[in-house]
Design an enzyme around this catalytic site. Structure first.
Site, mmCIF file in Angstrom:
data_model
loop_
_atom_site.group_PDB
_atom_site.id
_atom_site.type_symbol
_atom_site.label_atom_id
_atom_site.label_comp_id
_atom_site.label_asym_id
_atom_site.label_seq_id
_atom_site.Cartn_x
_atom_site.Cartn_y
_atom_site.Cartn_z
ATOM 1 C CB CYS A 150 -0.456 -56.121 -28.445
ATOM 2 S SG CYS A 150 -1.166 -55.490 -29.997
ATOM 3 C CB CYS A 205 5.944 -10.482 -15.411
ATOM 4 S SG CYS A 205 5.586 -11.903 -16.479
ATOM 5 C CB CYS A 259 -2.422 -17.004 -43.637
ATOM 6 S SG CYS A 259 -1.207 -17.748 -42.533
#
Length: 333
Positions: free
Chosen positions: A116, A2, A188
């Site tokens: 709601c 692997c 970066c």
């Protein structure tokens, strides 16, 4: 073996993927998917290449039903966030999405989640206001409030430092407005939003291309702040004035290096050969080996001037066009 855990495995331990041909063992893929889904890095890419794993493979490799449900939720949320017409309910503890295409003229939206029913504005995405235009979002409580003025100077200085550090480390994606945190590890400034896939600059928060950090914008590939206006102007003036000398120097070095380097490299490559070169070399006589190396070097002597001419003939005009086009225009602005 692997490539992730470096352990020898039987062939049946390597599941096939529909997205690419890379292979890893089942245990490593399961662990990789657990981490990716728990960190909401969805869609999940292959651990060896940028290809996104197919949902069928993810469901097959993830053993826990809870992780599979979370993967589906994150995948759906990413698709909805990337849609410019989707609006999220601003009510607390409600993450319901409302499809609001064509609602610019009638901006009153209603959350459709059962229980709601919050009404909010399509434009500012705040609770509905029928008495006037959209108000700007109120800023977070700052050190300028009267309560903060009662603090000691040391506490104020410490709070200002923490606020500035948080402002530098956490910013908003310019496309989907998702909060993104950049770890101060020296990486970066080329950022990729994991929610909408937007590629942007961490310093100026604009969507960018791969040449953004080569442009005269003042944004550097590394660093915490863009260049100042004075430094940027001095850099642009230096490029305009020094471009002829630098281009001539680079061309003077590149021409002999390419012209001489290609025959030498090709001759050594032919002499060394590839896989099985030792067996082939033993079957060839010394005269045949010498003839093979000589012919390849002579052929490259004819080809290398053409490659050199193309490199200089294309590269020099491109650099000149950039310096006296893009840089000069930016300097004039």
């Amino acid at each position: 073996e692997c490539p992730l855990c470096l352990l020898p495995q039987p062939p049946e331990a390597f599941p096939t993927l529909a997205s690419c041909t890379h292979r890893s063992c089942w245990a490593c893929l399961e662990q990789y998917l657990r981490l990716a889904v728990s960190e909401s890095r969805v869609p999940v890419s292959c651990p060896h290449c940028p290809a996104a794993l197919q949902p069928t493979d993810v469901h097959r490799l993830l053993p826990e039903p809870a992780l599979r449900d979370k993967y589906e939720e994150f995948l759906l949320r990413r698709l909805l966030v990337a849609d410019p017409g989707t609006r999220w309910c601003p009510a607390p503890d409600c993450s319901y999405a409302v499809f609001a295409h064509g609602c610019a003229e009638c901006p009153r939206l209603t959350c459709g989640r059962e229980g709601c029913g919050t009404e909010f504005c399509y434009h500012c995405r705040q609770p509905w206001h029928s008495d006037g235009p959209c108000a700007p979002v109120p800023p977070a409580p700052s050190l300028a409030t009267p309560t903060a003025q009662l603090a000691q100077p040391e506490e104020l200085a410490h709070g200002e430092a923490l606020a500035q550090a948080e402002a530098e480390d956490i910013k908003v994606c310019p496309r989907c407005s998702a909060f993104i945190m950049k770890i101060n590890d020296g990486s970066c400034n080329r950022m990729n939003c994991t929610v909408c896939g937007c590629l942007f600059c961490w310093l100026c928060l604009r969507e960018i291309s791969d040449v953004h950090f080569l442009s005269p914008s003042g944004c550097t590939f590394w660093g915490k702040r863009p260049w100042s206006r004075t430094r940027r102007i001095l850099w642009q003036l230096g490029m305009v004035l020094g471009a002829p000398m630098l281009i001539s120097l680079a061309a003077g070095v590149a021409v002999p290096v390419i012209t001489i380097g290609i025959p030498i490299y090709l001759g050594r490559k032919v002499l060394a050969g590839g896989p099985g070169a030792s067996s082939r070399r033993s079957s060839l006589s010394g005269c045949q080996q010498c003839l093979s190396v000589t012919s390849s070097v002579l052929l490259s002597l004819f080809v290398s001037p053409i490659i050199t001419a193309l490199t200089v003939g294309v590269g020099v005009p491109l650099v000149l066009a950039y310096v006296y086009g893009t840089v000069v225009l930016s300097l004039c602005r």
